[in-house]
Design a protein around this motif. Structure first.
Motif, PDB file in Angstrom:
ATOM      1  N   ARG A   9       0.935  -1.304  -0.117  1.00 36.90           N
ATOM      2  CA  ARG A   9      -0.047  -0.088   0.055  1.00 36.90           C
ATOM      3  C   ARG A   9       0.588   1.216   0.050  1.00 36.90           C
ATOM      4  O   ARG A   9       0.661   2.157  -0.540  1.00 36.90           O
ATOM      5  CB  ARG A   9      -1.053   0.228   1.139  1.00 36.90           C
ATOM      6  N   TRP A  10       2.075   1.008   0.600  1.00 40.77           N
ATOM      7  CA  TRP A  10       3.015   2.258   0.755  1.00 40.77           C
ATOM      8  C   TRP A  10       4.468   1.850   1.107  1.00 40.77           C
ATOM      9  O   TRP A  10       4.433   1.033   2.046  1.00 40.77           O
ATOM     10  CB  TRP A  10       2.398   3.314   1.677  1.00 40.77           C
ATOM     11  N   VAL A  11       5.235   2.376   0.628  1.00 42.20           N
ATOM     12  CA  VAL A  11       6.699   2.228   1.397  1.00 42.20           C
ATOM     13  C   VAL A  11       7.499   3.507   0.996  1.00 42.20           C
ATOM     14  O   VAL A  11       6.995   4.353   0.489  1.00 42.20           O
ATOM     15  CB  VAL A  11       7.460   1.257   0.221  1.00 42.20           C
ATOM     16  N   PRO A  12       8.518   3.803   1.969  1.00 39.72           N
ATOM     17  CA  PRO A  12       9.437   4.956   1.947  1.00 39.72           C
ATOM     18  C   PRO A  12       9.779   5.207   0.440  1.00 39.72           C
ATOM     19  O   PRO A  12       9.841   4.550  -0.274  1.00 39.72           O
ATOM     20  CB  PRO A  12      10.369   4.307   2.789  1.00 39.72           C
ATOM     21  N   PRO A  13      10.067   6.546   0.351  1.00 41.72           N
ATOM     22  CA  PRO A  13      10.362   7.076  -0.989  1.00 41.72           C
ATOM     23  C   PRO A  13      11.498   6.311  -1.672  1.00 41.72           C
ATOM     24  O   PRO A  13      11.518   6.074  -2.778  1.00 41.72           O
ATOM     25  CB  PRO A  13      10.715   8.663  -0.608  1.00 41.72           C
ATOM     26  N   VAL A  19      10.017  -1.645  -5.768  1.00 35.93           N
ATOM     27  CA  VAL A  19       9.402  -2.792  -5.230  1.00 35.93           C
ATOM     28  C   VAL A  19       9.107  -3.960  -6.506  1.00 35.93           C
ATOM     29  O   VAL A  19       8.635  -3.524  -7.440  1.00 35.93           O
ATOM     30  CB  VAL A  19       8.165  -2.567  -4.302  1.00 35.93           C
ATOM     31  N   ARG A  20       9.320  -5.102  -6.146  1.00 32.84           N
ATOM     32  CA  ARG A  20       9.408  -6.183  -7.135  1.00 32.84           C
ATOM     33  C   ARG A  20       8.172  -6.510  -7.744  1.00 32.84           C
ATOM     34  O   ARG A  20       8.119  -7.281  -8.627  1.00 32.84           O
ATOM     35  CB  ARG A  20      10.029  -7.420  -6.518  1.00 32.84           C
ATOM     36  N   ASP A  21       6.923  -6.045  -7.116  1.00 34.02           N
ATOM     37  CA  ASP A  21       5.585  -6.220  -8.190  1.00 34.02           C
ATOM     38  C   ASP A  21       5.801  -5.575  -9.259  1.00 34.02           C
ATOM     39  O   ASP A  21       5.236  -5.871 -10.079  1.00 34.02           O
ATOM     40  CB  ASP A  21       4.432  -5.806  -7.151  1.00 34.02           C
ATOM     41  N   LEU A  22       6.815  -4.531  -9.365  1.00 33.72           N
ATOM     42  CA  LEU A  22       6.933  -3.699 -10.820  1.00 33.72           C
ATOM     43  C   LEU A  22       7.360  -4.747 -11.778  1.00 33.72           C
ATOM     44  O   LEU A  22       6.809  -4.356 -12.974  1.00 33.72           O
ATOM     45  CB  LEU A  22       7.916  -2.525 -10.375  1.00 33.72           C
ATOM     46  N   ARG A  23       7.829  -5.875 -11.396  1.00 37.00           N
ATOM     47  CA  ARG A  23       8.376  -6.550 -12.400  1.00 37.00           C
ATOM     48  C   ARG A  23       7.149  -7.288 -13.114  1.00 37.00           C
ATOM     49  O   ARG A  23       7.080  -7.499 -14.266  1.00 37.00           O
ATOM     50  CB  ARG A  23       9.226  -7.545 -11.820  1.00 37.00           C
ATOM     51  N   VAL A  24       6.517  -7.990 -12.200  1.00 35.05           N
ATOM     52  CA  VAL A  24       5.239  -8.451 -12.604  1.00 35.05           C
ATOM     53  C   VAL A  24       4.247  -7.520 -13.269  1.00 35.05           C
ATOM     54  O   VAL A  24       3.545  -7.856 -14.523  1.00 35.05           O
ATOM     55  CB  VAL A  24       4.464  -9.230 -11.502  1.00 35.05           C
ATOM     56  N   ARG A  25       4.039  -6.405 -12.852  1.00 38.39           N
ATOM     57  CA  ARG A  25       3.175  -5.619 -13.469  1.00 38.39           C
ATOM     58  C   ARG A  25       3.542  -5.180 -14.858  1.00 38.39           C
ATOM     59  O   ARG A  25       2.829  -5.060 -15.673  1.00 38.39           O
ATOM     60  CB  ARG A  25       2.968  -4.147 -12.637  1.00 38.39           C
ATOM     61  N   PHE A 210       1.048   4.487  -3.700  1.00 39.94           N
ATOM     62  CA  PHE A 210       2.126   5.278  -2.837  1.00 39.94           C
ATOM     63  C   PHE A 210       1.531   6.728  -2.439  1.00 39.94           C
ATOM     64  O   PHE A 210       1.425   7.074  -1.471  1.00 39.94           O
ATOM     65  CB  PHE A 210       3.413   5.171  -3.375  1.00 39.94           C
ATOM     66  N   ARG A 211       1.379   7.357  -3.687  1.00 44.07           N
ATOM     67  CA  ARG A 211       0.778   8.945  -3.501  1.00 44.07           C
ATOM     68  C   ARG A 211      -0.494   8.907  -2.635  1.00 44.07           C
ATOM     69  O   ARG A 211      -0.665   9.811  -1.919  1.00 44.07           O
ATOM     70  CB  ARG A 211       0.748   9.564  -4.733  1.00 44.07           C
TER      71      ARG A 211
END
Length: 218
Positions: A9-13, A19-25, A210-211
């Motif tokens: 849901r959120w991670v530090p800047p 974050v590795r979900d970006l690979r799958v996205r 994140f925003r």
């Protein structure tokens, strides 16, 4: 097909966009497959229900109408087996794609992570003064070999595949180290791959929550 991918849901800047979900996205965007992100927080991450989906409490985890799996490399390979946008149709081409995915994860990423851990999580600690040059030298040995293979090629093989996707995701973690400038063809390769519209859509999809869930300062 109903596809769900877990993401934070959120991670530090410093971690946003990495974050590795970006690979799958990105793989899903390249394949043109719609999906729903299942956003988790630390409480969900530690829960028994989530650990049944992802035993280590990490992201991403993936499910569709047929499987539940985890680990970004495994998920990308699963998607590549189902989309010619991510892998050639011929057996030899698919085998080369898989080789590059595993190469990114085994031959490059451990050395990248060694350097990132020193620069991000142990920055300023005295022991890193001696360790960092060693870590950089080992990484550069592998980057030089990769750069020699890539040469003037546009992609690792004769077209973009999931191998390029995974290699790009690993290499872009070096963005603040200066190493992608040192190996100019690798830097150009990363820029070429991340200029793809599918990557831009995937990145925006990760950054949007994140925003929206930025903690409010008290």
């Amino acid at each position: 097909m109903n596809i769900h991918v877990s993401a934070f849901r959120w991670v530090p800047p410093f971690a946003q966009g990495y974050v590795r979900d970006l690979r799958v996205r990105w793989a899903l965007e390249e394949a043109g497959l719609p999906y729903e992100a299942t956003l988790i927080d630390p409480d969900v991450q530690a829960s028994e229900a989530y650990r049944e989906w992802q035993p280590f409490g990490q992201v991403p985890a993936f499910r569709d109408d047929a499987v539940e799996i985890f680990e970004s490399g495994a998920i990308v390979l699963y998607l590549a087996a189902r989309s010619e946008a991510l892998a050639p149709a011929d057996e030899a081409g698919r085998a080369r794609m898989m080789t590059w995915v595993i190469s990114a994860l085994n031959s490059i990423e451990p050395f990248v992570q060694n350097l990132v851990q020193l620069d991000v999580f142990h920055a300023g600690e005295a022991w890193t003064v001696e360790r960092r040059p060693q870590a950089e030298a080992m990484l550069c040995k592998h980057l030089a070999a990769l750069g020699a293979w890539l040469g003037e090629r546009e992609f690792l093989e004769d077209r973009f595949t999931a191998g390029d996707l995974m290699m790009t995701m690993v290499l872009r973690e070096l963005a603040n180290t200066g190493l992608l400038e040192r190996y100019a063809n690798l830097g150009a390769y990363v820029r070429r791959c991340t200029d793809r519209p599918a990557f831009r859509r995937a990145l925006e999809a990760q950054l949007k929550p994140f925003r929206e869930n930025e903690p409010t300062a008290i």
